[in-house]
Scaffold this motif. Structure first.
Motif, PDB file in Angstrom:
ATOM      1  N   THR A  35      27.403  41.050  36.602  1.00 30.27           N
ATOM      2  CA  THR A  35      27.732  41.072  38.058  1.00 30.27           C
ATOM      3  C   THR A  35      29.161  40.281  38.426  1.00 30.27           C
ATOM      4  O   THR A  35      29.931  40.668  39.242  1.00 30.27           O
ATOM      5  N   ALA A  36      29.180  39.047  37.917  1.00 29.80           N
ATOM      6  CA  ALA A  36      30.279  38.267  38.166  1.00 29.80           C
ATOM      7  C   ALA A  36      31.538  38.810  37.842  1.00 29.80           C
ATOM      8  O   ALA A  36      32.771  38.895  38.486  1.00 29.80           O
ATOM      9  N   LYS A  37      31.564  39.419  36.508  1.00 28.52           N
ATOM     10  CA  LYS A  37      32.726  40.037  35.945  1.00 28.52           C
ATOM     11  C   LYS A  37      33.302  41.277  37.064  1.00 28.52           C
ATOM     12  O   LYS A  37      34.124  41.668  37.196  1.00 28.52           O
ATOM     13  N   ASN A  38      32.053  42.106  37.342  1.00 26.60           N
ATOM     14  CA  ASN A  38      32.409  43.308  38.247  1.00 26.60           C
ATOM     15  C   ASN A  38      33.102  42.789  39.530  1.00 26.60           C
ATOM     16  O   ASN A  38      33.933  43.364  39.900  1.00 26.60           O
ATOM     17  N   VAL A  39      32.603  41.676  40.187  1.00 28.21           N
ATOM     18  CA  VAL A  39      33.363  41.296  41.317  1.00 28.21           C
ATOM     19  C   VAL A  39      34.444  40.805  41.098  1.00 28.21           C
ATOM     20  O   VAL A  39      35.459  41.010  41.963  1.00 28.21           O
ATOM     21  N   VAL A  40      35.100  40.264  39.912  1.00 24.32           N
ATOM     22  CA  VAL A  40      36.281  39.760  39.567  1.00 24.32           C
ATOM     23  C   VAL A  40      37.409  40.951  39.374  1.00 24.32           C
ATOM     24  O   VAL A  40      38.278  41.164  39.657  1.00 24.32           O
ATOM     25  N   ASP A  41      36.611  42.094  38.666  1.00 24.47           N
ATOM     26  CA  ASP A  41      37.312  43.094  38.521  1.00 24.47           C
ATOM     27  C   ASP A  41      37.447  44.018  39.381  1.00 24.47           C
ATOM     28  O   ASP A  41      38.195  45.323  39.422  1.00 24.47           O
ATOM     29  N   GLY A  42      36.929  43.918  40.666  1.00 23.09           N
ATOM     30  CA  GLY A  42      37.101  44.780  41.996  1.00 23.09           C
ATOM     31  C   GLY A  42      36.281  46.060  41.823  1.00 23.09           C
ATOM     32  O   GLY A  42      36.338  46.973  42.588  1.00 23.09           O
ATOM     33  N   ALA A  43      35.076  45.993  40.890  1.00 20.27           N
ATOM     34  CA  ALA A  43      34.109  46.796  40.894  1.00 20.27           C
ATOM     35  C   ALA A  43      33.156  46.794  42.033  1.00 20.27           C
ATOM     36  O   ALA A  43      31.777  46.327  41.495  1.00 20.27           O
ATOM     37  N   PHE A  44      33.317  46.854  43.160  1.00 22.92           N
ATOM     38  CA  PHE A  44      32.310  46.695  44.129  1.00 22.92           C
ATOM     39  C   PHE A  44      31.265  47.353  44.118  1.00 22.92           C
ATOM     40  O   PHE A  44      30.334  46.959  44.607  1.00 22.92           O
ATOM     41  N   VAL A  97      30.975  37.973  48.006  1.00 21.50           N
ATOM     42  CA  VAL A  97      32.298  37.903  47.912  1.00 21.50           C
ATOM     43  C   VAL A  97      32.672  39.506  47.713  1.00 21.50           C
ATOM     44  O   VAL A  97      33.730  39.882  47.990  1.00 21.50           O
ATOM     45  N   ALA A  98      31.711  40.181  47.139  1.00 19.54           N
ATOM     46  CA  ALA A  98      32.092  41.566  46.831  1.00 19.54           C
ATOM     47  C   ALA A  98      32.178  42.230  48.355  1.00 19.54           C
ATOM     48  O   ALA A  98      33.290  43.221  48.491  1.00 19.54           O
ATOM     49  N   GLY A 293      40.567  33.425  43.997  1.00 18.87           N
ATOM     50  CA  GLY A 293      40.244  34.315  44.978  1.00 18.87           C
ATOM     51  C   GLY A 293      40.231  35.787  44.540  1.00 18.87           C
ATOM     52  O   GLY A 293      39.853  36.726  45.425  1.00 18.87           O
ATOM     53  N   ASP A 294      39.850  35.791  43.454  1.00 17.91           N
ATOM     54  CA  ASP A 294      39.696  37.088  42.649  1.00 17.91           C
ATOM     55  C   ASP A 294      38.380  37.635  43.201  1.00 17.91           C
ATOM     56  O   ASP A 294      38.256  38.856  43.216  1.00 17.91           O
ATOM     57  N   ALA A 295      37.428  36.767  43.078  1.00 17.42           N
ATOM     58  CA  ALA A 295      35.977  37.267  43.596  1.00 17.42           C
ATOM     59  C   ALA A 295      35.060  36.022  43.521  1.00 17.42           C
ATOM     60  O   ALA A 295      35.234  35.074  44.274  1.00 17.42           O
ATOM     61  N   VAL A 296      34.155  36.048  42.587  1.00 13.47           N
ATOM     62  CA  VAL A 296      33.385  34.805  42.464  1.00 13.47           C
ATOM     63  C   VAL A 296      34.312  33.630  41.955  1.00 13.47           C
ATOM     64  O   VAL A 296      35.159  33.874  41.378  1.00 13.47           O
ATOM     65  N   PRO A 297      34.213  32.576  42.834  1.00 11.81           N
ATOM     66  CA  PRO A 297      35.191  31.653  42.952  1.00 11.81           C
ATOM     67  C   PRO A 297      35.726  31.257  41.572  1.00 11.81           C
ATOM     68  O   PRO A 297      36.435  30.348  41.448  1.00 11.81           O
ATOM     69  N   ASP A 432      49.086  52.170  42.882  1.00 14.22           N
ATOM     70  CA  ASP A 432      50.070  51.877  41.879  1.00 14.22           C
ATOM     71  C   ASP A 432      49.941  50.709  41.231  1.00 14.22           C
ATOM     72  O   ASP A 432      50.544  50.142  40.677  1.00 14.22           O
ATOM     73  N   SER A 433      48.962  49.832  41.838  1.00 11.07           N
ATOM     74  CA  SER A 433      48.527  48.618  41.061  1.00 11.07           C
ATOM     75  C   SER A 433      46.838  48.384  41.163  1.00 11.07           C
ATOM     76  O   SER A 433      46.394  48.965  42.125  1.00 11.07           O
ATOM     77  N   THR A 434      46.574  47.511  40.513  1.00  8.37           N
ATOM     78  CA  THR A 434      45.061  47.244  40.389  1.00  8.37           C
ATOM     79  C   THR A 434      44.392  46.765  41.545  1.00  8.37           C
ATOM     80  O   THR A 434      45.247  45.868  42.473  1.00  8.37           O
ATOM     81  N   ILE A 435      42.964  46.877  41.850  1.00  9.62           N
ATOM     82  CA  ILE A 435      42.460  46.317  42.868  1.00  9.62           C
ATOM     83  C   ILE A 435      42.516  44.649  42.656  1.00  9.62           C
ATOM     84  O   ILE A 435      42.654  43.781  43.468  1.00  9.62           O
ATOM     85  N   THR A 436      42.216  44.280  41.369  1.00  8.33           N
ATOM     86  CA  THR A 436      42.225  42.806  41.036  1.00  8.33           C
ATOM     87  C   THR A 436      43.616  42.137  41.401  1.00  8.33           C
ATOM     88  O   THR A 436      43.786  41.156  41.833  1.00  8.33           O
ATOM     89  N   GLU A 437      44.878  43.117  41.017  1.00  6.60           N
ATOM     90  CA  GLU A 437      46.016  42.354  41.290  1.00  6.60           C
ATOM     91  C   GLU A 437      46.190  41.919  42.830  1.00  6.60           C
ATOM     92  O   GLU A 437      46.695  41.139  43.110  1.00  6.60           O
ATOM     93  N   ARG A 438      45.884  43.105  43.378  1.00  8.60           N
ATOM     94  CA  ARG A 438      46.005  43.017  45.027  1.00  8.60           C
ATOM     95  C   ARG A 438      45.225  41.867  45.657  1.00  8.60           C
ATOM     96  O   ARG A 438      45.809  41.459  46.320  1.00  8.60           O
ATOM     97  N   LEU A 439      44.113  41.708  45.159  1.00  6.00           N
ATOM     98  CA  LEU A 439      43.286  40.589  45.842  1.00  6.00           C
ATOM     99  C   LEU A 439      43.823  39.300  45.253  1.00  6.00           C
ATOM    100  O   LEU A 439      42.974  38.419  45.703  1.00  6.00           O
ATOM    101  N   ARG A 440      44.123  39.137  43.946  1.00  3.81           N
ATOM    102  CA  ARG A 440      44.352  37.792  43.394  1.00  3.81           C
ATOM    103  C   ARG A 440      44.807  36.771  44.097  1.00  3.81           C
ATOM    104  O   ARG A 440      44.472  35.781  44.298  1.00  3.81           O
ATOM    105  N   TYR A 441      45.762  36.971  45.009  1.00  6.18           N
ATOM    106  CA  TYR A 441      46.584  35.948  45.782  1.00  6.18           C
ATOM    107  C   TYR A 441      46.496  36.200  47.449  1.00  6.18           C
ATOM    108  O   TYR A 441      47.072  35.599  48.219  1.00  6.18           O
ATOM    109  N   PHE A 442      45.504  37.316  47.716  1.00  8.91           N
ATOM    110  CA  PHE A 442      45.459  37.673  49.065  1.00  8.91           C
ATOM    111  C   PHE A 442      45.295  36.346  49.891  1.00  8.91           C
ATOM    112  O   PHE A 442      45.584  36.312  51.159  1.00  8.91           O
ATOM    113  N   HIS A 443      44.131  35.569  49.686  1.00  8.28           N
ATOM    114  CA  HIS A 443      43.760  34.310  50.558  1.00  8.28           C
ATOM    115  C   HIS A 443      45.099  33.159  50.599  1.00  8.28           C
ATOM    116  O   HIS A 443      44.811  32.302  51.281  1.00  8.28           O
TER     117      HIS A 443
END
Length: 912
Positions: A35-44, A97-98, A293-297, A432-443
């Protein structure tokens, strides 16, 4: 530092936790880790549709009650926290977080979300329309409505509900609450105050991050971004600088020789930002450590993290100008810089987190230099330094957006500015880019939402005159206030009124909303229009129909069930403009109670208190103004005015009448009276002096503020500052007002302050002159002499001349013993006087008698000082002055004073 459960770590950000090293395809993953890994990978979808999550989001109220109960009662979150296990607590955090990041993906970063609310929320009576309406209504906060076209707002509402639950095992909860609040703030129309303990609650985490500089820097940066959004620029600046120190980012804004245009022959100094990130151990660990910021702290970082450099970055449009270069070409390094080792033309790439900090520092430059004219020039090097090395999709998007804003007001760059902004808007739905990359520095960046970015594009169109395109965007976004402004700019106010009335009466449905929710009934439309937004429409109608404004504003207040800050602000302004100050105070006090972050409301409230002579209320209001925005020069000025009136019964602050009755004009024209009473306590005068001194940093061009500062400075004995203030007043006013720009009373008091000290410099010092411990008072005598001399020679005399000014100048020169200059100053003063300018045919006896006194005075001056000037024929000069005056004024020979002139003429003749 970590807390373990079943062999795994509770999410607490440390990079070395067991979750950190999880990899895709690891067969040892248990459900919690997966579950934690799915959150980080953007598999909401996988997280929120899991059996455990489905049980969490199943409605537990009856179908009959579901439409009348708030969302927090649907699922019974709070009732099941008493004996919650660590695994269940962790699952709730993962779901929160998801949900938060799914909302961010849908409304900020893209790409389009593959998840709908009904995919995760179970209940036979639950509909998307009901979820949307309830969540938008419940997200309204502090009297401000939430944006009604935000996608899947129920995700944000549920995320906040989950994060607000008590947590005993996961210490990172305060950080996630901070992030959720910042997202929530950006959904509201205006910033509102956050819970007082929000920023304080994350401080303990910084102690735990002592050995993880990127985590500490990131947390501090996000605290600063929240302060920035709330308008607390000074506090935000402190956080940004602390963040740079935490990550050990070295940076310096300096100059280096280079060329900016294609045809430039000689190198000139160009601004450049030299910056260097600290060396990280390796790319992967750097990504892990900066990745809360990827997901789970923490940090379950998949292998895709290391591939960010391979993703496609947003298009960076070329300038293609026939004169300007794409970027400055530097030909030498910056000599004398502490980072002189860095070549400005080939700097190494910065870590993405350091790029975020530079962009935040760039915001600080904008906030602290709004009127200096250097803002764009200072910001450009920050932005260029980030753009030159794209490292992350979202960070690069933010940098391009800032560059677009900077270039919007220059003719050679406005085209690229608009096209770049359009390109950024168009890229959001792409993959054109992954969800993970877009969210990584969003905050860690102040990236605007999709609707805010489109609104900015529409405003850009409006600024260049493309009104139709702007109108189309505003109508699609259903931003009716901006739609009305567009129609007003086309001189079609009636069209704007018709739109607002149609919305209020249900004749016009908001098209996008109707289509997406499959609604066709206008009656249904009226039911779901939440009270806060409806109140805003009534306020807008009141703005458009001044003759019915009072009725519409009161209707807005009633519609909102007495919760609309906008309604009270409008009513307060209405009463203030009509001089009904008691009612204005009542309404504005309610408005600031609902939303205390809007400095303008506090300002008008302070002005209303001034009108009714409630000095304590005015002091409190203007103090809040400068607390919210310490760069508000007008509020500092008015605060000083209030300090000078506190304790004085029956005295008022002077206010100029305003023929137009404009609210802002009336509020801004409060100035301190020149006549400061001796009954004012000295402590109050000092408070006024300090307030004006602070305000002048941000109102440097306001001669009224300088005039007030001059008067107060004289009153508290700060004559050095009074001299500086008088110089600024003359510089600002002399071209228009001539000698009226000089306060001659102040000028003479400054001369008195100099001349009352001994003329001999050695007799006028404090301390032992033989040992060199000499101290001079800067507010009198020789300590003040230089500044008063400069005031005359550099500021006043090149611009203004009057008899009284020259006489004051002559007294100063007399004290110095400069006899030739003394005589010249008195003669210049005479030429400016009534006697020196009197022409033949004058009939005013009173004026002539005054002129006779001036002739006698100049004759006495020449008699006393003339002999001290070597080679000067003072007798000839005196005789010439008297003879010329008598020749021009023969018409007054019958007056008694004529005999004085005859006697004077004889006395001069005898001297010869």
């Amino acid at each position: 530092m970590t807390e373990t459960y079943g062999g795994a770590s509770c999410p607490f950000f440390p990079p070395q936790s067991s979750i950190t090293r999880l990899r895709l395809g690891d067969p040892s993953l248990d459900p919690i880790k997966q579950t934690a890994k799915n959150v980080v990978d953007g598999a909401f979808r996988d997280v929120l549709t899991s059996p455990a999550a489905r049980d969490l989001f199943t409605a537990k109220v009856s179908d009959e009650e579901i439409s009348n109960r708030p969302l927090d009662e649907w699922f019974g979150f709070a009732s099941s926290t008493a004996d919650i296990t660590e695994d269940d607590e962790f699952l709730r955090l993962c779901c929160a977080v998801a949900l938060l990041h799914a909302f961010v993906q849908a409304n900020w970063t893209g790409p389009d979300l593959d998840l709908k609310p009904l995919d995760i929320i179970s209940g036979s009576a639950v509909t998307e329309d009901l979820l949307h309406q309830k969540s938008i209504t419940e997200l309204a906060y502090g009297g401000e409505p939430a944006y009604h076209l935000a996608q899947v707002p129920v995700f944000l509402r549920l995320a906040k509900l989950l994060l607000d639950l008590p947590y005993r095992h996961c210490k990172s909860i305060p950080w996630w609450r901070l992030r959720a609040w910042l997202v929530h703030e950006q959904v509201l129309d205006e910033p509102v105050a956050v819970p007082s303990d929000l920023l304080v609650s994350v401080e303990p985490l910084l102690q735990d991050f002592a050995s993880h500089p990127d985590l500490a820097g990131r947390l501090i940066l996000e605290q600063g971004l929240l302060e920035h959004h709330l308008g607390h620029d000074k506090a935000a600046a402190d956080y940004f600088i602390r963040a740079a120190r935490a990550t050990q980012l070295e940076y310096e804004l300096t100059g280096a020789l280079g060329k900016r245009t294609k045809f430039q022959q000689n190198d000139i100094t160009q601004l450049v930002l030299l910056a260097e990130s600290r060396t990280r151990e390796d790319d992967e660990s750097a990504a892990d450590e900066s990745n809360p910021g990827d997901a789970v702290p923490s940090a379950a970082v998949s292998e895709s993290v290391a591939d960010s450099s391979k993703s496609v970055m947003p298009d960076t449009l070329a300038l293609n100008d026939d004169t300007l270069l794409e970027r400055t070409e530097f030909t030498s390094s910056s000599a004398g810089s502490r980072l002189a080792r860095i070549d400005p033309s080939s700097q190494s790439p910065l870590h993405p987190l350091d790029q975020c900090i530079l962009l935040a520092l760039c915001l600080n430059v904008r906030n602290t230099s709004p009127s200096h004219g250097l803002t764009a020039e200072q910001m450009s090097p920050y932005v260029s330094r980030v753009i030159s090395h794209p490292r992350n999709w979202s960070v690069h998007t933010m940098a391009l957006l800032l560059r677009s804003r900077l270039e919007a007001h220059r003719t050679r760059t406005v085209e690229r500015s608009t096209l770049q902004l359009q390109a950024l808007v168009d890229q959001m739905p792409t993959a054109d880019s992954t969800i993970t990359e877009r969210l990584r520095y969003f905050h860690a960046i102040p990236l605007p939402s999709k609707w805010e970015m489109e609104r900015e594009l529409a405003l850009r169109f409006l600024s260049i005159g493309v009104v139709k395109s702007a109108l189309e965007i505003f109508e699609r976004l259903e931003m009716w206030e901006e739609v009305v402004k567009c129609w007003q700019s086309m001189e079609r106010r009636d069209k704007g009124i018709a739109i607002v009335r149609d919305l209020l009466e249900g004749r016009k449905a908001e098209a996008e909303t109707v289509i997406s929710r499959e609604k066709t009934s206008s009656e249904r439309r009226r039911q779901v229009l939440d009270a806060t937004r409806k109140a805003k429409l009534w306020c807008l109608l009141g703005d458009l129909e001044p003759e019915n404004a009072l009725e519409h504003y009161n209707r807005a207040w009633d519609t909102s069930q007495e919760s609309s800050g906008r309604a009270m602000r409008s009513l307060g302004g209405y009463y203030f403009a009509r001089a009904d100050y008691p009612n204005a105070i009542t309404c504005l006090h309610r408005a600031v109670s609902i939303n205390p972050l809007l400095g303008r409301s506090w300002f008008i409230l302070g002005c209303a208190y001034v009108r009714v002579e409630d000095w304590e209320g005015a002091r409190s209001s203007f103090t809040r103004c400068v607390t919210i925005d310490d760069e508000d020069g007008e509020s500092w000025n008015n605060l000083a005015s209030v300090y000078l009136r506190m304790g004085e019964a029956g005295k008022k602050i002077e206010a100029e009448d305003n023929a137009d009755g404009e609210l802002e004009e009336q509020a801004a024209q409060l100035t301190v009276s020149d006549d400061t009473s001796k009954s004012i306590p000295f402590a109050n005068k000092m408070l006024a002096f300090r307030a004006l001194k602070q305000g002048l940093k941000f109102g440097y061009d306001s001669w009224r503020m300088w005039s007030n500062y001059m008067i107060v400075a004289m009153d508290v004995g700060e004559l050095n500052e009074a001299c500086r203030a008088l110089a600024r007043v003359v510089e600002e006013r002399s071209a228009k007002d001539g000698e009226q720009s000089v306060d001659e009373d102040v000028l003479e008091r400054l001369v008195d302050a100099v001349t009352r000290a001994p003329a001999n410099a050695n007799d006028a010092v404090e301390g032992d002159i033989s040992t060199g411990t000499v101290a001079r008072n800067p507010n009198e005598g020789h300590g003040l002499l230089r500044q008063v001399t400069d005031l005359f020679e550099r500021t006043i005399l090149p611009r203004v001349s009057s008899s009284r000014i020259f006489r004051a100048r002559a007294r100063l020169l007399t004290w110095q013993g400069l006899w030739e200059e003394v005589v010249n100053a008195y003669l210049e003063g005479y030429r400016c006087s009534s006697a020196g300018t009197m022409e033949k045919g004058e009939t005013d006896v009173g004026k002539w008698r005054e002129a006779v006194e001036e002739v006698v005075d100049i004759a006495d001056v020449l008699t006393n000082f003339g002999p001290r000037v070597e080679g000067f024929n003072w007798k000839l000069q005196a005789r010439s002055i008297v003879r010329t005056f008598m020749g021009r004024t023969k018409d007054f020979e019958d007056e008694p004073e004529w005999a004085r002139l005859t006697v004077l003429q004889e006395e001069i003749r005898k001297e010869e």
